[in-house]
Design a protein around this motif. Structure first.
Motif, PDB file in Angstrom:
ATOM      1  N   SER A  84      35.145  57.775  22.425  1.00 54.54           N
ATOM      2  CA  SER A  84      34.808  56.411  22.882  1.00 54.54           C
ATOM      3  C   SER A  84      34.079  55.700  21.753  1.00 54.54           C
ATOM      4  N   GLY A  85      33.843  54.414  21.934  1.00 50.08           N
ATOM      5  CA  GLY A  85      33.050  53.681  20.945  1.00 50.08           C
ATOM      6  C   GLY A  85      31.622  54.212  20.888  1.00 50.08           C
ATOM      7  N   MET A  86      31.058  54.533  22.053  1.00 53.60           N
ATOM      8  CA  MET A  86      29.681  55.037  22.076  1.00 53.60           C
ATOM      9  C   MET A  86      29.581  56.388  21.377  1.00 53.60           C
ATOM     10  N   PHE A 110      25.395  45.533  21.514  1.00 55.66           N
ATOM     11  CA  PHE A 110      25.831  45.956  22.851  1.00 55.66           C
ATOM     12  C   PHE A 110      24.675  46.712  23.539  1.00 55.66           C
ATOM     13  N   GLU A 153      26.380  44.394  14.657  1.00 54.13           N
ATOM     14  CA  GLU A 153      27.666  43.953  15.212  1.00 54.13           C
ATOM     15  C   GLU A 153      27.813  42.522  14.757  1.00 54.13           C
ATOM     16  N   ASN A 157      27.783  40.813  20.497  1.00 52.45           N
ATOM     17  CA  ASN A 157      28.161  40.807  21.911  1.00 52.45           C
ATOM     18  C   ASN A 157      26.916  40.516  22.742  1.00 52.45           C
ATOM     19  N   ASP A 182      29.596  47.509  13.350  1.00 55.85           N
ATOM     20  CA  ASP A 182      30.476  47.683  14.516  1.00 55.85           C
ATOM     21  C   ASP A 182      31.484  46.540  14.451  1.00 55.85           C
ATOM     22  N   CYS A 184      34.163  46.003  16.230  1.00 52.55           N
ATOM     23  CA  CYS A 184      34.990  46.035  17.438  1.00 52.55           C
ATOM     24  C   CYS A 184      35.485  44.641  17.848  1.00 52.55           C
ATOM     25  N   PHE A 185      34.652  43.596  17.665  1.00 49.68           N
ATOM     26  CA  PHE A 185      35.057  42.250  18.070  1.00 49.68           C
ATOM     27  C   PHE A 185      36.164  41.703  17.173  1.00 49.68           C
ATOM     28  N   SER A 204      35.108  50.590  18.750  1.00 52.17           N
ATOM     29  CA  SER A 204      35.488  50.993  20.090  1.00 52.17           C
ATOM     30  C   SER A 204      36.985  50.686  20.155  1.00 52.17           C
ATOM     31  N   THR A 206      38.811  51.300  22.450  1.00 55.41           N
ATOM     32  CA  THR A 206      39.012  50.878  23.837  1.00 55.41           C
ATOM     33  C   THR A 206      39.380  49.391  23.931  1.00 55.41           C
ATOM     34  N   LYS A 207      38.924  48.617  22.952  1.00 59.35           N
ATOM     35  CA  LYS A 207      39.028  47.164  23.037  1.00 59.35           C
ATOM     36  C   LYS A 207      40.351  46.689  22.427  1.00 59.35           C
ATOM     37  N   LEU A 216      40.124  54.963  26.565  1.00 58.29           N
ATOM     38  CA  LEU A 216      38.857  54.950  25.850  1.00 58.29           C
ATOM     39  C   LEU A 216      39.014  55.686  24.516  1.00 58.29           C
ATOM     40  N   GLY A 217      38.386  55.147  23.489  1.00 59.53           N
ATOM     41  CA  GLY A 217      38.410  55.825  22.194  1.00 59.53           C
ATOM     42  C   GLY A 217      37.513  55.106  21.215  1.00 59.53           C
ATOM     43  N   LEU A 340      36.741  44.176  27.266  1.00 56.22           N
ATOM     44  CA  LEU A 340      37.225  43.060  26.441  1.00 56.22           C
ATOM     45  C   LEU A 340      38.338  43.588  25.549  1.00 56.22           C
TER      46      LEU A 340
HETATM   47  C1  LIG Z   1      30.567  45.928  20.413  1.00 52.55           C
HETATM   48  C2  LIG Z   1      30.769  47.196  21.168  1.00 52.55           C
HETATM   49  N1  LIG Z   1      30.562  48.363  20.563  1.00 52.55           N
HETATM   50  C3  LIG Z   1      30.735  49.541  21.208  1.00 52.55           C
HETATM   51  C4  LIG Z   1      31.120  49.585  22.521  1.00 52.55           C
HETATM   52  C5  LIG Z   1      31.261  50.898  23.213  1.00 52.55           C
HETATM   53  O1  LIG Z   1      32.603  51.259  23.322  1.00 52.55           O
HETATM   54  P1  LIG Z   1      33.170  52.266  24.443  1.00 52.55           P
HETATM   55  O2  LIG Z   1      33.077  51.563  25.748  1.00 52.55           O
HETATM   56  O3  LIG Z   1      34.542  52.556  23.963  1.00 52.55           O
HETATM   57  O4  LIG Z   1      32.290  53.484  24.420  1.00 52.55           O
HETATM   58  C6  LIG Z   1      31.363  48.379  23.197  1.00 52.55           C
HETATM   59  C7  LIG Z   1      31.812  48.393  24.610  1.00 52.55           C
HETATM   60  O5  LIG Z   1      31.899  47.385  25.261  1.00 52.55           O
HETATM   61  C8  LIG Z   1      31.174  47.149  22.502  1.00 52.55           C
HETATM   62  O6  LIG Z   1      31.380  45.962  23.102  1.00 52.55           O
END
Ligand SMILES: Cc1ncc(COP(=O)(O)O)c(C=O)c1O
Length: 394
Positions: A84-86, A110, A153, A157, A182, A184-185, A204, A206-207, A216-217, A340
Motif C-alpha cells: 500500500s502507499g502507507m 495525508f 507531498e 492533500n 510523495d 501520488c497526486f 500510493s 492505489t490512486k 491497494l499498492g 482518489l
Molecule cells: C498523498 C497520499 N499518500 C499516501 C496515501 C496512502 O496510500 P494507501 O491508501 O495506498 O496506503 C494516500 C491515501 O489516500 C495519499 O492520499
C-alpha cells in the motif's frame, strides 16, 4: 530503453519481460515460490550469487515488471513495490532511519502519514517536526544534527499547496538529509521529482497508477544505495505488493498519460466553474491563476492534476460543516468516498474523514476548515459533474 524512448512509450513498453510462450500482454505469476534445478542452485539464489526468483515475498516476475516500468517512468535506478502507499512510507522510514533520528515533514500531508510519524514511529524513538510546505526557511530552521529525511507531498492533500522541490532538496542536502516526495497526486506523467533534486519518491499505486479504484499498492523509488535498506526491510517484514495487484497496476500504467491529461482537463474546467459560484468561498487548484503557488506549480508540473478542493459558503443558520455535508449528500453521480485517482469522480469532507484523526489544532494549522470539500475529478463529462453540484448554484 529509458534514454531511447519518450515517457508515453515507456509507460506501455518499459519493464516488460515476456516468456517463451510469446504473450503480448504481461503474464500474471500467481505463485508463492519458485523451483530450483538443484540444491546448489537454491543455495546460489539464496546466497545472491545467482540472480533469479526465490519467493514472492521479495521476488516475483510480475511485481518486478511493475517495479521496472515505474522506475523507468520516474527516472529512478530502483523501485521497491509495497502492499500500500502507507507501507511504502513505513518501508522508507524503517529502511533509512534509526531510533533517535529526526524527520522534518510538511504540515500538509495525508492524515494517516501524520499518524504513522507521530503516533507509531514516535513510540520507536523517531522525532518529527512539522513545518509549512511553502516556507523553505522553516525547513532550514527545523534541521537538527539528527535530521535524516525531509518529507513532502506536493501538491498536498487536500489543500493542493505546492512546495518548491528544488529549494527543499538543496536545504536537505546541505544538512546531509534526503528529500522524500510523495508523488501520488501527480504521478510521473505530471511531475518527476528526482529530476528536480529529490532523492526518494513515494507512491500510493492505489490512486492514479491503478486509475480505476481496484487494488491497494505502493512504491518507494530512488538510487540503488538508498533502496537497498528499504528492500531489506520489505524482504524481512513482508509488506509486499501482491502479484495480482502488480498486474493490474501494469495495465494502469499503460494508460497513465492519457488519463492524467483527461483528469487535469476536467479538473481545470470544474475549478474554473467553481470559482464563479456564489456559494463557493474559495477554490484550491494549482492550475488556477488564483492559486498562491500557481507559477511554481506550472514550472514543476505539466498540468494541475485531478484534485480540486473548495470552501462552501454556509447559508444563514447553517454551520460550515452542515453546508459541506448538504452539498455532498445532494450529489447523485459523484461517489461519496475518500479514495482518489479513480475514473469515477469522488467527493469527500476531509475534516471528518481523511483528516479526522488529526487534532483540530493541526487541522487548522494545515488550513483544513469545516467547510472544505475535496473532489478527485474523474473521467465523466464535466457538464454532468457541474450538474451534480447543483446546490452550489442555488
Ligand atoms: C498523498 C497520499 N499518500 C499516501 C496515501 C496512502 O496510500 P494507501 O491508501 O495506498 O496506503 C494516500 C491515501 O489516500 C495519499 O492520499
Amino acid at each position: 530503453m529509458t534514454k531511447q524512448y519518450h515517457p508515453e512509450t515507456l509507460s506501455v513498453r518499459a519493464g516488460n519481460e515476456m516468456t517463451e510462450f510469446g504473450e503480448n500482454s504481461e503474464a500474471l505469476f500467481l505463485n508463492s515460490s519458485f523451483r530450483f534445478n538443484s540444491a546448489a542452485q537454491a543455495a546460489a539464489r539464496f546466497g545472491g550469487t545467482e540472480p533469479g526468483n526465490i519467493y514472492s515475498r521479495f521476488t516475483n516476475p510480475t511485481v518486478t515488471m511493475f517495479q521496472n516500468k515505474l522506475a523507468a517512468l520516474e527516472g529512478a535506478e530502483q523501485c521497491v513495490a509495497t502492499s500500500s502507499g502507507m507501507s511504502a512510507i513505513l518501508a522508507c522510514v524503517m529502511g533509512l532511519c534509526n531510533a533517535g533520528d529526526h524527520i522534518v515533514a510538511s504540515r500538509s500531508i495525508f492524515g494517516t502519514s501524520v499518524q504513522l510519524f507521530s503516533n507509531i514511529m514516535a513510540r520507536w524513538g523517531l522525532q518529527v517536526t512539522y513545518v509549512s510546505l511553502t516556507n523553505p526557511a522553516e525547513w532550514q530552521a527545523a534541521v537538527t544534527p539528527k535530521t535524516k529525511l525531509f518529507f513532502v507531498e506536493t501538491p498536498s492533500n487536500p489543500m493542493t499547496e505546492v512546495g518548491d522541490i528544488r529549494a527543499l532538496a538543496d536545504i536537505a542536502h546541505q544538512s546531509g538529509a534526503y528529500l522524500v516526495v510523495d508523488n501520488c497526486f501527480c504521478t510521473p506523467a505530471v511531475q518527476r521529482p528526482l529530476e528536480l533534486g529529490a532523492d526518494i519518491i513515494i507512491h500510493s499505486a492505489t490512486k492514479y497508477i491503478d486509475g480505476q479504484g481496484r487494488c491497494l499498492g505502493g512504491a518507494v523509488l530512488g538510487s540503488k544505495t538508498l533502496m537497498e535498506p528499504v528492500y531489506g526491510f520489505l524482504r524481512t517484514a513482508g509488506v509486499t505488493m501482491s502479484a495480482f495487484n502488480a498486474w493490474v497496476f501494469l495495465k494502469g500504467l499503460e494508460t497513465l498519460f492519457i488519463r492524467m491529461e483527461a483528469h487535469a482537463k476536467n479538473a481545470l474546467e470544474l475549478a474554473t466553474w467553481l470559482e464563479a459560484q456564489p456559494q463557493v468561498a474559495r477554490v484550491y487548484y494549482p492550475a488556477l491563476k488564483s492559486h498562491p503557488q500557481h507559477a511554481l506549480a506550472m514550472q514543476q508540473q505539466s498540468n494541475g492534476g485531478g484534485i480540486v478542493s473548495f470552501e462552501v459558503r454556509p447559508k444563514a443558520g447553517q454551520t460550515a460543516q452542515e453546508a459541506a455535508w448538504a452539498l455532498i449528500d445532494a450529489t447523485k453521480l459523484i461517489s461519496i468516498t475518500a479514495n482518489l485517482g479513480d475514473a469515477k469522480s469522488t467527493i469527500t469532507h476531509p475534516a471528518t474523514t481523511t483528516h479526522s484523526r488529526v487534532s483540530a489544532e493541526a487541522r487548522a494549522a494545515a488550513g483544513i476548515q469545516d467547510g472544505l470539500v475535496r473532489i478527485a475529478v474523474g473521467l465523466e463529462h464535466v457538464e454532468d459533474l457541474k450538474a451534480d453540484l447543483f446546490l452550489l448554484t442555488k
